[in-house]
Design an enzyme around this catalytic site. Structure first.
Site, short mmCIF file in Angstrom:
data_model
loop_
_atom_site.label_atom_id
_atom_site.label_comp_id
_atom_site.label_asym_id
_atom_site.label_seq_id
_atom_site.Cartn_x
_atom_site.Cartn_y
_atom_site.Cartn_z
N SER A 4 0.79 -1.23 0.00
CA SER A 4 0.00 0.00 0.00
C SER A 4 0.82 1.28 0.00
CB SER A 4 -0.98 0.01 1.17
OG SER A 4 -1.86 -1.06 1.03
N ASP A 45 -6.40 0.02 3.71
CA ASP A 45 -5.03 0.49 3.51
C ASP A 45 -4.81 1.87 4.11
OD1 ASP A 45 -4.96 -1.84 2.10
OD2 ASP A 45 -4.68 -0.93 0.13
N TYR A 49 -10.56 -10.15 -9.29
CA TYR A 49 -11.17 -9.42 -8.17
C TYR A 49 -12.64 -9.14 -8.47
CZ TYR A 49 -11.71 -5.60 -4.75
OH TYR A 49 -12.15 -4.79 -3.72
#
Length: 394
Positions: free
Chosen positions: A128, A174, A224
């Site tokens: 991140s 994140d 995803y």
């Protein structure tokens, strides 16, 4: 390492702008101990900030211009705060443009700054770095211009900047971990409402080690989106079957098992992973509280198995790295971390065995895939902050 980064960024600032920087800020990357792919499935996550940072040297410049220098890329970019801010072709600059735009949108007054930044967060490893950039810049502006933004608002500005100016539809984990991190603490975060609590993460004679596969398969984006669709279909069918449930959090493993035929093999396995993973996060918090690191390690291995077999977001390289330490007496747990299809495994390893494990796994990985493994020894650190170093006079 931290001090060296600060010195390098300060020197670079002086070279670029002809004066010492007025302010130094550090914004950390993050890990997630456990709780993968549940941030968008009404679960809990267990992230922590780590001692890899984006460092910002910043000074007010008395104009309406923001002058940026990305030291690692040797690239400069400037924009005027009075302009209507839009995303541009310089991808890294969009993080800054987005943050400035969103702060302006709140009706807050900004003036120009000169900024040099550099990072020790490995790019593309799933730690991140993007959240650290967004939140670090928002934190810096908030601090310098006394904007009165809360930590939560800074995290949300970072997330929205990524959605709107960078085009990545990320969850809040994140940014939240980067801003809210505390030394030797993990954050149990409810992604639905941002309720959070801290739990001790002093692993005693064990430490966390990241093994970077150095691969990123193109499946990440499509995979995803496919998973999100599959679990949404599954939840809709399960809700029809069990009208009393609202989210995956309300479901038991037995209820999912009972609907195996109704769901179909693929959707069944996706839903089973989610329900189990939500429970594993709760079990991991309990294990940390009891300092039962053996149990925590078992949960990490179980998560990897679930991500690989049921959620199917692992890849050959990540499975190899998890399997390479599975029967090592000095390793309590390992799993792939992040969206999948590449990136790192996170490992809970006996401190005095770390170097030997890196050597052994790196050799086997090179032989199998002809890829040079990267290893990162990490510590859990505090979140985005003003850097103070009396010795260096900074």
């Amino acid at each position: 390492m931290k001090k060296k980064l600060v010195q390098q960024v300060s020197a670079s600032f002086k070279e670029k702008f002809g004066a010492e920087p007025g302010h130094i800020f550090l914004s950390p990357g993050r890990i997630n101990i456990i709780g993968e792919h549940v941030d968008y499935n009404d679960g809990f996550v267990l992230p922590a900030a780590i001692n890899k940072y984006v460092c910002f040297a910043v000074s007010e410049n008395g104009t309406s211009n923001v002058n940026l220098y990305a030291k690692d890329l040797d690239q400069s970019y400037s924009f005027n705060l009075n302009d209507a801010l839009q995303p541009g072709d310089t991808m890294w600059a969009n993080f800054f443009l987005g943050v400035a735009h969103l702060i302006k949108e709140r009706g807050l007054t900004l003036s120009g700054v000169d900024v040099v930044f550099s990072s020790t967060i490995p790019m593309g490893a799933g730690l991140s770095s993007s959240a650290a950039v967004e939140c670090g810049f928002a934190f810096a502006l908030n601090n310098i211009y006394s904007l009165g933004l809360s930590k939560e608002e800074i995290a949300l500005i970072g997330q929205k900047s990524e959605h709107t100016f960078v085009g990545v539809n990320c969850g809040i984990m994140d940014q939240f971990a980067s801003v809210f991190g505390k030394k030797n603490k993990v954050i149990k975060l409810d992604c639905n409402n941002l309720d959070h609590e801290y739990h001790s993460a002093d692993f005693k004679e064990y430490s966390l080690l990241l093994l970077d596969s150095k691969v990123k398969h193109t499946l990440l984006e499509s995979g995803y989106n496919d998973r999100r669709n599959e679990v949404e279909q599954g939840l809709a069918k399960l809700k029809a079957q069990y009208p009393e449930i609202n989210t995956f959090r309300d479901l038991s493993e037995a209820q999912v098992e009972a609907c195996k035929d109704l769901l179909g093999d693929v959707v069944y396995r996706r839903c089973l992973f989610v329900v189990r993973e939500i429970q594993r996060v709760l079990d991991a918090v309990s294990a940390l509280e009891k300092e039962d690191f053996k149990k925590l390690g078992e949960l990490m291995f179980a998560t990897h198995n679930g991500l690989s077999k049921n959620y199917e977001v692992s890849c050959e390289e990540l499975d190899f790295l998890a399997d390479a330490v599975r029967n090592d007496e000095n390793v309590l747990g390992a799993r792939m971390m992040g969206g999948g299809f590449g990136g790192c495994t996170i490992n809970l390893v006996k401190k005095d065995a770390v170097n030997g494990i890196i050597e052994r796994v790196a050799a086997a990985y090179k032989e199998k895939f002809n890829i040079k493994l990267e290893a990162y020894k990490i510590k859990i650190s505090k979140g985005t902050s003003v850097y103070k170093n009396e010795h260096a006079g900074i």
